[in-house]
Design a protein around this motif. Sequence first.
Motif, mmCIF file in Angstrom:
data_model
loop_
_atom_site.group_PDB
_atom_site.id
_atom_site.type_symbol
_atom_site.label_atom_id
_atom_site.label_comp_id
_atom_site.label_asym_id
_atom_site.label_seq_id
_atom_site.Cartn_x
_atom_site.Cartn_y
_atom_site.Cartn_z
ATOM 1 N N ILE A 1 72.812 -57.008 13.287
ATOM 2 C CA ILE A 1 73.631 -58.211 13.140
ATOM 3 C C ILE A 1 72.883 -59.302 12.387
ATOM 4 N N THR A 2 71.605 -59.481 12.660
ATOM 5 C CA THR A 2 70.843 -60.523 11.965
ATOM 6 C C THR A 2 70.852 -60.287 10.463
ATOM 7 N N GLU A 3 70.422 -59.129 10.023
ATOM 8 C CA GLU A 3 70.370 -58.833 8.595
ATOM 9 C C GLU A 3 71.783 -58.653 8.030
ATOM 10 N N GLY A 4 72.679 -58.104 8.832
ATOM 11 C CA GLY A 4 74.049 -57.927 8.379
ATOM 12 C C GLY A 4 74.719 -59.247 8.049
ATOM 13 N N TRP A 5 74.500 -60.264 8.884
ATOM 14 C CA TRP A 5 75.102 -61.570 8.614
ATOM 15 C C TRP A 5 74.482 -62.224 7.376
ATOM 16 N N LEU B 1 69.988 -57.539 21.272
ATOM 17 C CA LEU B 1 69.576 -58.938 21.440
ATOM 18 C C LEU B 1 70.775 -59.869 21.306
ATOM 19 N N TRP B 2 71.595 -59.645 20.290
ATOM 20 C CA TRP B 2 72.787 -60.471 20.103
ATOM 21 C C TRP B 2 73.766 -60.294 21.268
ATOM 22 N N ARG C 1 66.231 -64.119 18.643
ATOM 23 C CA ARG C 1 66.630 -62.834 18.068
ATOM 24 C C ARG C 1 66.319 -62.698 16.582
ATOM 25 N N GLU C 2 66.552 -63.733 15.793
ATOM 26 C CA GLU C 2 66.282 -63.607 14.359
ATOM 27 C C GLU C 2 64.782 -63.502 14.093
ATOM 28 N N LYS C 3 64.011 -64.318 14.772
ATOM 29 C CA LYS C 3 62.560 -64.244 14.631
ATOM 30 C C LYS C 3 62.036 -62.875 15.046
ATOM 31 N N LEU C 4 62.585 -62.347 16.150
ATOM 32 C CA LEU C 4 62.125 -61.048 16.651
ATOM 33 C C LEU C 4 62.487 -59.924 15.687
#
Length: 387
Positions: free
Chosen positions: A294-298, A128-129, A96-99
């Motif tokens: 969520i990826t960028e938010g975290w 994704l999360w 998910r983070e890579k994508l």
Amino acid sequence: MKITSIECFPIRLKGHPYVGGHTLSRGREDVGRYVQHDHYRAIYLKEAQTFMVKMTTDDGLVGWGETQAGAVPEVLPILVKELIEPRLIGADPFDREKLRDLLYDQMRERGHESGFYVDAVSACDIALWDLVGRATNQPIHKLLGGTRRERLPCYVSGVPADSVEEQIEAIEGWLERGFTRFKISLGFGVAADLDHVERLRNAFGDRIEILIDAHWAYELSDAIRVARGFERQGVSFIECPLIPEDPHLSSQLVRSIDLRVALGEEFRTRYAFKERLRQRSMDLAQPDFGRLGITEGWRVIQLCHAFSTPVAPHLGSGLGLYIAAGLQIAAATPDLYLIEYQPTQYEASRDLFPDLPTPVDGYCLIPSGPGLGLAPIEDQVRSFTIG
């Protein structure tokens, strides 16, 4: 596990206006489906609208995501189908983070570090999360490192009313239900704003905590004047007092007053937060996880932690999935101050998300299931889908 399909749902719900913490009486003029506020630059919603995605994998798992689509949600399906879906079909949600970074990178050098495209990316990132949480039978806050609190202290946002007297009456009702923190939407001028808060203080004394949303309405000199008045009135923070594009201007305000300055709902990357944290342009960060994902938010949460800056996540005009994403991240946030509670959006979510936990006694509750902790009634989603 591989992604096999992505469905898009631009949604509009009649009868649920969102006018920046006010009623529709504050509308100055119609702008198509939207309304121009009589004091603010931004347009607002005559009816609730949002954008959701449903992501399905080859083993039958389903993940959902949502972004805050404050205008023309019909734009977002085109972006997903043309630019995002080709990258995600066949991909493993555990990447998910890579994508997310791959999707962001393919448009960042063309100026799309914000706006509709990043909103579409963020909706898919949340899905994704959600998929990974459902695949591992874990809520997202566990995937982020664990629950730091079982309940999230919140404030009631807006308290829409057509007069101060009506607002006082509404606040009395909230006090009876155990809520004591209220964000009041002002930005009508120094004298008017100070008078408004004085009348609330006269009515309630120290029984309530007052927070102010200034809706980017002030010039620097007036922002300093009104903030100093708010300090004397015991206000806890002033949100978005100045134009959003100039971190240096906000830094001058922060250095000039003792009242906390809150910023961040409009930003969609950690880079925007990094610049403002580096320049000390805010005392309190307000990331919006429907816009960040969520990826960028975290990443923003970790950045705020490194700068010892408390966090009060923004929750605006989205619905249940958007709310749940904010609650999940807030549950894992080390420096949580408060989270926003938008009663109008909880109410608008009810038909689609009957399992969304209702805040109680001044606290938001975290959905308990895997992933986001809830999913919509799909037939209802389809019935409200437009286009």
